[in-house]
Structures are given as structure tokens and as C-alpha cells.
Design a protein around this motif. Sequence first.
Motif, short mmCIF file in Angstrom:
data_model
loop_
_atom_site.label_atom_id
_atom_site.label_comp_id
_atom_site.label_asym_id
_atom_site.label_seq_id
_atom_site.Cartn_x
_atom_site.Cartn_y
_atom_site.Cartn_z
N THR A 135 0.81 -1.22 0.00
CA THR A 135 0.00 0.00 0.00
C THR A 135 0.84 1.27 0.00
O THR A 135 0.31 2.36 -0.15
N ARG A 136 2.17 1.14 0.19
CA ARG A 136 3.09 2.27 0.34
C ARG A 136 2.67 3.16 1.51
O ARG A 136 2.96 4.34 1.54
N GLN A 137 1.96 2.58 2.45
CA GLN A 137 1.54 3.32 3.64
C GLN A 137 2.32 2.84 4.85
O GLN A 137 2.62 1.66 4.97
N ALA A 138 2.62 3.75 5.74
CA ALA A 138 3.29 3.37 6.98
C ALA A 138 2.24 2.91 7.98
O ALA A 138 1.22 3.58 8.15
N PRO A 139 2.45 1.77 8.62
CA PRO A 139 1.45 1.26 9.55
C PRO A 139 1.35 2.09 10.84
O PRO A 139 0.31 2.14 11.46
N THR A 140 2.44 2.75 11.24
CA THR A 140 2.42 3.54 12.46
C THR A 140 3.17 4.84 12.21
O THR A 140 3.96 4.94 11.28
N GLY A 141 2.92 5.80 13.07
CA GLY A 141 3.60 7.08 12.96
C GLY A 141 4.61 7.27 14.07
O GLY A 141 4.81 6.40 14.90
N VAL A 142 5.24 8.44 14.07
CA VAL A 142 6.23 8.79 15.07
C VAL A 142 5.67 9.94 15.88
O VAL A 142 5.33 10.98 15.32
N ASP A 143 5.58 9.76 17.21
CA ASP A 143 5.06 10.84 18.05
C ASP A 143 6.18 11.82 18.40
O ASP A 143 7.35 11.61 18.05
N LEU A 144 5.81 12.90 19.10
CA LEU A 144 6.76 13.97 19.40
C LEU A 144 7.96 13.47 20.18
O LEU A 144 9.11 13.77 19.84
N SER A 145 7.75 12.66 21.21
CA SER A 145 8.89 12.22 22.02
C SER A 145 9.84 11.34 21.21
O SER A 145 11.06 11.46 21.33
N ARG A 146 9.29 10.48 20.35
CA ARG A 146 10.14 9.62 19.51
C ARG A 146 10.88 10.47 18.46
O ARG A 146 12.06 10.24 18.21
N PHE A 147 10.19 11.45 17.86
CA PHE A 147 10.83 12.33 16.88
C PHE A 147 11.97 13.10 17.54
O PHE A 147 13.06 13.22 16.98
N GLU A 148 11.72 13.59 18.75
CA GLU A 148 12.75 14.34 19.46
C GLU A 148 13.96 13.43 19.74
O GLU A 148 15.11 13.82 19.52
N GLU A 149 13.70 12.21 20.16
CA GLU A 149 14.77 11.25 20.43
C GLU A 149 15.59 10.97 19.16
O GLU A 149 16.82 11.02 19.17
N ILE A 150 14.88 10.70 18.05
CA ILE A 150 15.55 10.40 16.77
C ILE A 150 16.39 11.59 16.31
O ILE A 150 17.56 11.45 15.96
N MET A 151 15.77 12.77 16.30
CA MET A 151 16.43 13.93 15.70
C MET A 151 17.54 14.49 16.57
O MET A 151 18.56 14.94 16.04
#
Length: 185
Positions: free
Chosen positions: A88-104
Motif C-alpha cells: 500500500t506504500r503506507q506506513a502502519p504507524t507514525g512517530v510521536d513527538l517524544s520519539r521524533f525528538e529522540e531520533i532527531m
Amino acid sequence: GTMNESARAALLGAGYRPRYVDFSAACRRRREPTETMRAEVREVFREVDEGSKGWLSRLDLKLGMMTLLGYKPPKYELDRHIPCDIATRQAPTGVDLSRFEEIMVERLCEVDSDEDIRQMFLAFDMSCTGFLSREDFRRVVQLVRPGLPKAKADDAFREVDSNGDGRISFRDFEYVMKYRSSSPL
């Protein structure tokens, strides 16, 4: 996983200092996170969170990474954070703010090592083509691993040349430097 120390030593060091750049700690040097950095990451999250849903889709994540890092992240990096459903080229889950902050924050602290990897690639690109030719690679191997049989160096070249076009792109080189757990040499 991260590259083991012997592989890192084989590819980064062994006393080789092209163009007077010291690569001995290229993949280990990090900046420390700051509150300003964290605030900027949170602000970018709000800017790219299409529809203010509280989480980032794969496209939102890509835009956020581009905004903060200044370049389009490779597909394998996006896949690490949001696997893509091929059908489907769709992501099954997203990234929330705390995870985005951790990644970035982690990625922003790695920017120095990313720049070192870029500088190393440029130093090894002796013909200035934007790719490592087989000859560039052989010269580097002779400097890093003198006495390595030519056939072994050619095998390593073929392994790193992911698409088999006879040259090593920056993405191939970056992937080997950052994500391989063993050296092709």
C-alpha cells in the motif's frame, strides 16, 4: 548495528590521513544535545505534523528530517523509524513527538561524524567524479591494508557497490561506514 572496532580501524585509520584530515575518530565524535536543539526539534515537529494529528506520517518524518538535517534522508533511514508497507506504500504507524525528538536529537549530535564521512569520501574520490571508481578503491585499500591481494580488494569493491554499476556512490559508502557490523575488507 555499528561497525566493530577492527572494521572501523581497517576503513578509517591504519595511519592513513588523506588531505590532512584526521579520521581516527570519525564515527565516534558527537556534539552534546542542548535545550535549544530540543526546542528546535519540537518546533519542526509542529510545522511538519500535517493536520496537527500529534504524530508524523512517513512523509511528515521525511520533511522534518530534511528541515533539520538539510538533506533528503535515505530510504533505509526512514525504514528504520517507520517501516513502509510495500503493497500500500503506507506506513502502519507514525512517530510521536517524544520519539521524533529522540531520533532527531541523536541525528543532530551525529552531524559531525556525518561530515567526517563526507570528507573521507571526498578524499578517497581521487578522480573527483562523485563516485569511488575501482581504481580509487584499490588505491585506498593499498593505503589502508597494504599487501591485501588484489582479488580480495575486488571482492570487497563488488560487495560495497550495491547496484553493480562499477562504482561506489556516497550512499553505498555512507551505509558501509555507519550501518555495517563487519568490514568487507
